[in-house]
Scaffold this motif. Structure first.
Motif, PDB file in Angstrom:
ATOM      1  N   PRO A  35       0.837  -1.661  -0.290  1.00  9.78           N
ATOM      2  CA  PRO A  35       0.637  -0.296   0.461  1.00  9.78           C
ATOM      3  C   PRO A  35       0.758   1.119  -0.072  1.00  9.78           C
ATOM      4  O   PRO A  35       0.298   2.521  -0.730  1.00  9.78           O
ATOM      5  N   GLY A  36       2.162   0.966   0.759  1.00 11.27           N
ATOM      6  CA  GLY A  36       2.609   2.732   0.958  1.00 11.27           C
ATOM      7  C   GLY A  36       3.244   3.010  -0.771  1.00 11.27           C
ATOM      8  O   GLY A  36       3.613   4.453  -0.729  1.00 11.27           O
ATOM      9  N   ALA A  37       3.690   2.015  -1.421  1.00 18.17           N
ATOM     10  CA  ALA A  37       3.922   1.967  -2.735  1.00 18.17           C
ATOM     11  C   ALA A  37       3.168   2.557  -3.630  1.00 18.17           C
ATOM     12  O   ALA A  37       3.206   3.232  -4.600  1.00 18.17           O
ATOM     13  N   GLY A  38       1.620   2.498  -3.106  1.00 22.57           N
ATOM     14  CA  GLY A  38       0.576   2.412  -4.116  1.00 22.57           C
ATOM     15  C   GLY A  38       0.674   4.300  -3.988  1.00 22.57           C
ATOM     16  O   GLY A  38       0.140   4.661  -4.886  1.00 22.57           O
ATOM     17  N   ILE A  39       0.180   4.141  -2.262  1.00 21.93           N
ATOM     18  CA  ILE A  39       0.065   6.193  -2.161  1.00 21.93           C
ATOM     19  C   ILE A  39       1.471   6.873  -2.934  1.00 21.93           C
ATOM     20  O   ILE A  39       0.992   7.957  -3.514  1.00 21.93           O
ATOM     21  N   ALA A  40       2.877   6.033  -3.116  1.00 23.71           N
ATOM     22  CA  ALA A  40       4.081   6.904  -3.844  1.00 23.71           C
ATOM     23  C   ALA A  40       3.294   7.058  -4.958  1.00 23.71           C
ATOM     24  O   ALA A  40       3.728   8.213  -5.795  1.00 23.71           O
ATOM     25  N   ALA A  41       2.432   5.499  -5.893  1.00 20.87           N
ATOM     26  CA  ALA A  41       2.261   6.251  -7.091  1.00 20.87           C
ATOM     27  C   ALA A  41       1.412   6.833  -7.363  1.00 20.87           C
ATOM     28  O   ALA A  41       1.660   7.565  -8.387  1.00 20.87           O
ATOM     29  N   ALA A  42       0.309   7.513  -6.441  1.00 23.45           N
ATOM     30  CA  ALA A  42      -0.584   8.247  -6.540  1.00 23.45           C
ATOM     31  C   ALA A  42       0.225   9.721  -6.465  1.00 23.45           C
ATOM     32  O   ALA A  42      -0.250  10.635  -7.635  1.00 23.45           O
ATOM     33  N   ALA A  43       0.998  10.404  -5.631  1.00 23.91           N
ATOM     34  CA  ALA A  43       2.170  11.409  -5.801  1.00 23.91           C
ATOM     35  C   ALA A  43       2.759  11.307  -6.778  1.00 23.91           C
ATOM     36  O   ALA A  43       2.712  12.452  -7.378  1.00 23.91           O
ATOM     37  N   GLY A  44       3.476  10.254  -7.078  1.00 23.20           N
ATOM     38  CA  GLY A  44       4.201  10.616  -8.702  1.00 23.20           C
ATOM     39  C   GLY A  44       2.697  11.399  -9.901  1.00 23.20           C
ATOM     40  O   GLY A  44       2.961  11.951 -10.422  1.00 23.20           O
ATOM     41  N   SER A  45       1.942  10.664  -9.430  1.00 26.28           N
ATOM     42  CA  SER A  45       0.802  10.805 -10.964  1.00 26.28           C
ATOM     43  C   SER A  45       0.471  12.480 -10.648  1.00 26.28           C
ATOM     44  O   SER A  45       0.540  13.349 -11.559  1.00 26.28           O
ATOM     45  N   ALA A  46       0.019  12.819  -9.074  1.00 26.69           N
ATOM     46  CA  ALA A  46      -0.503  13.991  -9.329  1.00 26.69           C
ATOM     47  C   ALA A  46       0.735  15.357  -9.436  1.00 26.69           C
ATOM     48  O   ALA A  46       0.351  15.708  -9.801  1.00 26.69           O
ATOM     49  N   GLY A  47       1.979  14.680  -9.172  1.00 28.67           N
ATOM     50  CA  GLY A  47       2.942  15.791  -9.291  1.00 28.67           C
ATOM     51  C   GLY A  47       3.061  15.791 -10.858  1.00 28.67           C
ATOM     52  O   GLY A  47       3.478  16.939 -11.054  1.00 28.67           O
ATOM     53  N   ALA A  48       3.125  14.697 -11.509  1.00 28.04           N
ATOM     54  CA  ALA A  48       3.416  14.563 -13.355  1.00 28.04           C
ATOM     55  C   ALA A  48       1.736  15.535 -13.059  1.00 28.04           C
ATOM     56  O   ALA A  48       1.927  16.787 -14.616  1.00 28.04           O
ATOM     57  N   SER A  49       0.619  15.654 -13.264  1.00 31.80           N
ATOM     58  CA  SER A  49      -0.352  16.164 -13.561  1.00 31.80           C
ATOM     59  C   SER A  49       0.105  17.591 -13.724  1.00 31.80           C
ATOM     60  O   SER A  49      -0.409  18.577 -14.794  1.00 31.80           O
ATOM     61  N   ILE A  50       1.056  18.155 -12.366  1.00 32.82           N
ATOM     62  CA  ILE A  50       1.269  19.605 -12.697  1.00 32.82           C
ATOM     63  C   ILE A  50       2.794  20.341 -13.813  1.00 32.82           C
ATOM     64  O   ILE A  50       2.069  21.390 -14.258  1.00 32.82           O
ATOM     65  N   VAL A  51       3.185  19.021 -14.444  1.00 29.55           N
ATOM     66  CA  VAL A  51       3.968  19.580 -15.069  1.00 29.55           C
ATOM     67  C   VAL A  51       2.812  19.800 -15.849  1.00 29.55           C
ATOM     68  O   VAL A  51       3.708  20.410 -17.244  1.00 29.55           O
ATOM     69  N   TRP A  52       2.285  19.005 -16.963  1.00 26.66           N
ATOM     70  CA  TRP A  52       1.237  19.403 -17.790  1.00 26.66           C
ATOM     71  C   TRP A  52       0.397  20.622 -17.798  1.00 26.66           C
ATOM     72  O   TRP A  52       0.744  21.298 -18.876  1.00 26.66           O
ATOM     73  N   ALA A  53       0.172  20.380 -16.790  1.00 22.92           N
ATOM     74  CA  ALA A  53      -0.199  21.818 -16.632  1.00 22.92           C
ATOM     75  C   ALA A  53       0.282  23.207 -17.121  1.00 22.92           C
ATOM     76  O   ALA A  53      -0.171  24.105 -17.402  1.00 22.92           O
ATOM     77  N   ALA A  54       1.909  23.455 -16.472  1.00 23.43           N
ATOM     78  CA  ALA A  54       2.688  24.026 -16.675  1.00 23.43           C
ATOM     79  C   ALA A  54       2.727  24.137 -18.049  1.00 23.43           C
ATOM     80  O   ALA A  54       2.885  25.591 -18.961  1.00 23.43           O
ATOM     81  N   LEU A  55       3.302  23.418 -19.005  1.00 21.66           N
ATOM     82  CA  LEU A  55       3.940  22.796 -20.499  1.00 21.66           C
ATOM     83  C   LEU A  55       1.842  23.443 -20.708  1.00 21.66           C
ATOM     84  O   LEU A  55       2.561  24.074 -22.065  1.00 21.66           O
ATOM     85  N   VAL A  56       1.145  23.128 -20.587  1.00 19.14           N
ATOM     86  CA  VAL A  56      -0.461  23.667 -21.443  1.00 19.14           C
ATOM     87  C   VAL A  56       0.022  24.882 -21.184  1.00 19.14           C
ATOM     88  O   VAL A  56      -0.366  26.078 -21.836  1.00 19.14           O
ATOM     89  N   GLY A  57      -0.275  25.330 -20.121  1.00 18.52           N
ATOM     90  CA  GLY A  57       0.330  27.013 -20.061  1.00 18.52           C
ATOM     91  C   GLY A  57       0.633  27.816 -20.270  1.00 18.52           C
ATOM     92  O   GLY A  57       0.662  29.397 -20.871  1.00 18.52           O
ATOM     93  N   ILE A  58       2.642  26.927 -20.443  1.00 16.37           N
ATOM     94  CA  ILE A  58       3.543  28.132 -21.789  1.00 16.37           C
ATOM     95  C   ILE A  58       2.515  28.224 -23.144  1.00 16.37           C
ATOM     96  O   ILE A  58       2.272  29.026 -23.812  1.00 16.37           O
ATOM     97  N   GLY A  59       1.868  27.367 -23.659  1.00 17.93           N
ATOM     98  CA  GLY A  59       1.895  26.874 -24.960  1.00 17.93           C
ATOM     99  C   GLY A  59       0.408  27.832 -25.184  1.00 17.93           C
ATOM    100  O   GLY A  59       0.560  28.256 -26.145  1.00 17.93           O
ATOM    101  N   LEU A  60      -0.200  27.689 -24.060  1.00 21.08           N
ATOM    102  CA  LEU A  60      -2.003  28.808 -24.058  1.00 21.08           C
ATOM    103  C   LEU A  60      -1.278  30.535 -23.705  1.00 21.08           C
ATOM    104  O   LEU A  60      -2.105  31.034 -24.401  1.00 21.08           O
ATOM    105  N   ALA A  61      -0.107  30.565 -22.713  1.00 16.21           N
ATOM    106  CA  ALA A  61       0.063  31.681 -23.038  1.00 16.21           C
ATOM    107  C   ALA A  61       0.504  32.134 -24.253  1.00 16.21           C
ATOM    108  O   ALA A  61      -0.167  33.402 -24.922  1.00 16.21           O
ATOM    109  N   ALA A  62       1.538  32.033 -24.749  1.00 19.17           N
ATOM    110  CA  ALA A  62       1.668  31.733 -26.346  1.00 19.17           C
ATOM    111  C   ALA A  62       0.868  32.057 -27.506  1.00 19.17           C
ATOM    112  O   ALA A  62       1.168  33.703 -28.390  1.00 19.17           O
ATOM    113  N   ILE A  63       0.336  31.262 -27.658  1.00 17.34           N
ATOM    114  CA  ILE A  63      -1.004  30.986 -28.472  1.00 17.34           C
ATOM    115  C   ILE A  63      -1.694  33.112 -28.331  1.00 17.34           C
ATOM    116  O   ILE A  63      -2.091  33.123 -29.405  1.00 17.34           O
ATOM    117  N   LEU A  64      -2.478  33.132 -26.923  1.00 14.47           N
ATOM    118  CA  LEU A  64      -3.239  34.008 -26.424  1.00 14.47           C
ATOM    119  C   LEU A  64      -2.145  35.866 -27.363  1.00 14.47           C
ATOM    120  O   LEU A  64      -2.820  36.095 -27.332  1.00 14.47           O
TER     121      LEU A  64
END
Length: 213
Positions: A35-64
């Motif tokens: 279970p501890g490794a499963g929670i760590a996997a959840a944390a990894g997935s959550a952290g990666a979603s913020i990376v995606w958000a930052a990448l999309v934010g950079i692209g949208l700012a350039a488009i706007l």
């Protein structure tokens, strides 16, 4: 971005989080063994979603910055994508239920330590283009005229991250029971239909809003 719109976005994220996806089943398979490794996997997935958000934010700012008209059509395209997600998810409901009925074996647990679990969760999300498409469809709808594109993307990404981590961590803690529950045809069908309807309705609203602006 208002509190009401942020709350609406959080509600949408919660509905989507309850829809089983690749990250859900990855956490389940890891947590069945540790279970501890499963929670760590959840944390990894959550952290990666913020990376995606930052990448999309950079692209949208350039488009706007280049063209407000292009940004407007991007909003409409985002609405169409959400509509597509809702309809396609609804059409897949019966097929998924039938496959669940035919499936008699349990998922094979993945043997991971916490560091490996974190890496697996992060890699799973980073390599999933649907996460980026989701942000690309959603973020423009929550950026007010003249607003901070990057800031909005990071705020929304943080909301997604918190909700995803909370849900996936709960799944990890009750991995075996959750696996049985998610495989019940009635449960999976109900969740799929509700989330499909919300996505489709949101898509129609976004298209109408973009077309009239």
């Amino acid at each position: 971005m208002t509190i009401a719109s942020l709350a609406a976005f959080a509600g949408l994220c919660l509905v989507l989080a309850l829809t089983p996806g690749p990250d859900t089943f990855l956490v389940l398979r890891i947590a069945l063994n540790r279970p501890g490794a499963g929670i760590a996997a959840a944390a990894g997935s959550a952290g990666a979603s913020i990376v995606w958000a930052a990448l999309v934010g950079i692209g949208l700012a350039a488009i706007l910055e280049q063209s407000a008209e292009v940004f407007r059509w991007l909003k409409i395209a985002g609405g169409l994508y959400l509509l597509y997600l809702g309809i396609s998810s609804f059409l897949k409901t019966r097929k998924a239920a039938n496959e669940a009925l035919r499936s008699s074996g349990e998922e094979t647990p993945l043997r991971c330590n916490r560091l490996a679990g974190f890496g697996a969760g992060a890699l799973s999300t980073l390599l999933n283009p649907k996460v980026g498409l989701f942000y690309l469809a959603i973020v423009p709808q929550f950026i007010p005229h003249g607003g901070d594109t990057m800031g909005a993307a990071l705020i929304l990404g943080s909301v997604v991250s918190v909700i995803a981590f909370a849900y996936l961590s709960a799944v990890a803690v009750v991995a075996f029971k959750a696996m049985r529950w998610l495989r019940r045809p009635r449960v999976s069908t109900a969740v799929e239909r509700v989330s499909s309807g919300i996505l489709a309705a949101l898509g129609v609203g976004v298209i109408a809003s973009g077309a009239s602006s």
